[in-house]
Design an enzyme around this catalytic site. Structure first.
Site, PDB file in Angstrom:
ATOM      1  N   HIS A 157      49.451 -31.003   2.323  1.00  0.00           N
ATOM      2  CA  HIS A 157      48.869 -29.857   3.046  1.00  0.00           C
ATOM      3  C   HIS A 157      48.912 -30.040   4.562  1.00  0.00           C
ATOM      4  O   HIS A 157      48.651 -29.085   5.308  1.00  0.00           O
ATOM      5  CB  HIS A 157      47.421 -29.615   2.606  1.00  0.00           C
ATOM      6  CG  HIS A 157      47.295 -29.192   1.180  1.00  0.00           C
ATOM      7  ND1 HIS A 157      47.960 -28.106   0.663  1.00  0.00           N
ATOM      8  CD2 HIS A 157      46.595 -29.728   0.134  1.00  0.00           C
ATOM      9  CE1 HIS A 157      47.669 -27.984  -0.625  1.00  0.00           C
ATOM     10  NE2 HIS A 157      46.851 -28.962  -0.974  1.00  0.00           N
ATOM     11  N   HIS A 207      48.735 -27.372  -6.177  1.00  0.00           N
ATOM     12  CA  HIS A 207      48.604 -26.506  -4.993  1.00  0.00           C
ATOM     13  C   HIS A 207      49.921 -26.415  -4.224  1.00  0.00           C
ATOM     14  O   HIS A 207      50.692 -27.379  -4.183  1.00  0.00           O
ATOM     15  CB  HIS A 207      47.515 -27.055  -4.065  1.00  0.00           C
ATOM     16  CG  HIS A 207      46.179 -27.187  -4.726  1.00  0.00           C
ATOM     17  ND1 HIS A 207      45.729 -28.384  -5.235  1.00  0.00           N
ATOM     18  CD2 HIS A 207      45.217 -26.276  -4.974  1.00  0.00           C
ATOM     19  CE1 HIS A 207      44.525 -28.212  -5.768  1.00  0.00           C
ATOM     20  NE2 HIS A 207      44.192 -26.936  -5.628  1.00  0.00           N
TER      21      HIS A 207
HETATM   22  C1  SP5 Z   1      45.955 -32.576  -2.214  1.00  0.00           C
HETATM   23  C2  SP5 Z   1      45.198 -31.486  -2.898  1.00  0.00           C
HETATM   24  O1  SP5 Z   1      45.304 -31.332  -4.110  1.00  0.00           O
HETATM   25  N1  SP5 Z   1      44.369 -30.752  -2.154  1.00  0.00           N
HETATM   26  C3  SP5 Z   1      43.620 -29.682  -2.744  1.00  0.00           C
HETATM   27  C4  SP5 Z   1      42.658 -29.043  -1.822  1.00  0.00           C
HETATM   28  C5  SP5 Z   1      41.883 -27.971  -2.548  1.00  0.00           C
HETATM   29  N2  SP5 Z   1      40.676 -27.690  -1.878  1.00  0.00           N
HETATM   30  C6  SP5 Z   1      39.908 -26.575  -2.344  1.00  0.00           C
HETATM   31  C7  SP5 Z   1      39.455 -26.742  -3.759  1.00  0.00           C
HETATM   32  C8  SP5 Z   1      38.360 -25.785  -4.137  1.00  0.00           C
HETATM   33  C9  SP5 Z   1      37.104 -26.542  -4.479  1.00  0.00           C
HETATM   34  N3  SP5 Z   1      36.677 -26.371  -5.818  1.00  0.00           N
HETATM   35  C10 SP5 Z   1      36.333 -27.651  -6.433  1.00  0.00           C
HETATM   36  C11 SP5 Z   1      35.503 -27.480  -7.654  1.00  0.00           C
HETATM   37  C12 SP5 Z   1      35.019 -28.861  -8.076  1.00  0.00           C
HETATM   38  N4  SP5 Z   1      34.257 -28.783  -9.293  1.00  0.00           N
HETATM   39 ZN    ZN Z   2      46.505 -30.284  -5.344  1.00  0.00          ZN
END
Ligand code: SP5
Ligand code: ZN
Length: 344
Positions: free
Chosen positions: A161, A197
């Protein structure tokens, strides 16, 4: 493959301990925990006939500066002055056209960041530089010393990212991009991103570059992070048009569908490009029990996926990205790596 697959990891990658992230107003335990790397290490150590773990050497700063803006690098250097117990998540993200941003003032770190899930700490610099060093050491083994056709970088924190001048998505330095920039001297290559992602940072870095084909398979960004990119219409810019491929699927995509995407779309495009090197942004947040991702792949799907990817017979480095089902993450990574080994 009879030879052992080299695995790169440095213990200082564990000093990075993000505690919380802000998710649409909720403060939640940070998914990118140290237990992830520990789970992978333990699983790899359980198969000593297949894997050998090495510590990487320090890398020259030049290599990082080929990928990242020096002002972004300065933000992580400034973070070394934070008190040991502090983790600091930017929460003001100004419109870039309206200000300049001082990388030495952490009050302004939001200028260099795009989300509130990627905290800075005294330890960020050390962990992020070792994470990149692992990818470089894996690349050294495969593409320079030519000791093995395949190596795995246990990079953590992850990287895909992070763009030229922004950190976010738990990522600080873009490990796979830093390696790809060095490999460009050897000719053209492919980066395949199988994290759940979209690899928005990697896409940005190579968007105008016809000598790096970037392919990402991910959850539909209308519903999933990073929301603002990862759409199929994003195909590259300038002479890079046609060398960026986004393949997105809705929640629930299973192993069978995923493998057919690889066989029918990804592998033909990859072979047609005739790359000299192949890098995999290997995220494992595509499995059914992952708490962040929304696909339903199984551990054995990952084995088959590894086998499919190794069938292209191009020297390859897999660089760890996401994957948050910490209890099964190690098993999933080893299943993928063994799948690759089985068709090398
Ligand atoms: C490297 C990578 O996989 N980064 C991912 C970043 C995603 N960030 C937002 C995720 C939304 C948060 N929801 C988490 C729920 C946990 N129970
Ligand atoms: Zn990811």
């Amino acid at each position: 493959m009879k030879n052992k697959t080299p695995v790169f990891f440095h213990p200082d990658q564990l000093i990075h301990k993000p505690m919380y992230e802000w998710a649409f107003g909720d403060k939640i335990p940070h998914p990118e925990s140290t237990s992830r790397a520990e789970s992978i290490l333990k699983a790899v150590q359980r198969s000593p006939a297949s894997f050998e773990i090495f510590q990487p050497d320090k890398i020259p700063m030049d290599w990082i500066h080929k990928t990242h803006d020096s002002r972004l690098v300065r933000v992580f250097q400034a973070s070394q002055h934070l008190a040991a117990e502090v983790t600091y998540s930017p929460s003001v993200f100004p419109k870039r056209s309206q200000c300049v941003g001082n990388p030495d003032d952490l009050n302004q770190a939001g200028f260099f960041c795009f989300d509130s899930g990627t905290p800075l700490a005294k330890t960020t610099w050390g962990a992020a530089t070792w994470s990149a060093a692992c990818a470089m050491a894996a690349g050294e083994e495969v593409f320079y010393k030519r000791k093995t056709p395949f190596a795995y970088s246990l990079s953590r924190p992850p990287g895909h990212h992070a763009s030229r001048d922004l950190f976010g998505g738990y990522c600080y330095f873009n490990n796979v991009a830093i390696l790809a920039k060095r490999l460009k001297k050897r000719g053209r290559g492919v980066i395949l991103d199988i994290d759940f992602h979209h690899g928005n940072g990697t896409q940005q870095i190579f968007y105008r570059d016809p000598s790096v084909l970037f392919i990402s398979i991910h959850g539909d960004p209308r519903d999933f992070y990073p929301y603002f990119s990862g759409y199929p219409e994003e195909t590259g810019a300038a002479s890079g048009v046609g060398f960026n491929m986004n393949i997105c699927r809705p929640r629930g995509c299973d192993g069978q569908e995923y493998k057919s995407i690889l066989e029918n779309t990804v592998l033909p495009a990859l072979r047609a490009y005739d790359p000299k090197w192949f890098l995999i942004s290997a995220g494992f947040d595509t499995v059914a029990d992952d708490p962040v991702g929304g696909f339903t792949l199984s551990t054995s799907d990952l084995h088959e996926i590894g086998g499919l990817l190794a069938s292209v017979k191009i020297p390859t480095v897999a660089v760890q990205e996401g994957g948050y089902a910490s209890d099964t993450l190690g098993k999933n990574v080893v299943s993928f790596l063994e799948g690759m080994r089985s068709s090398l």
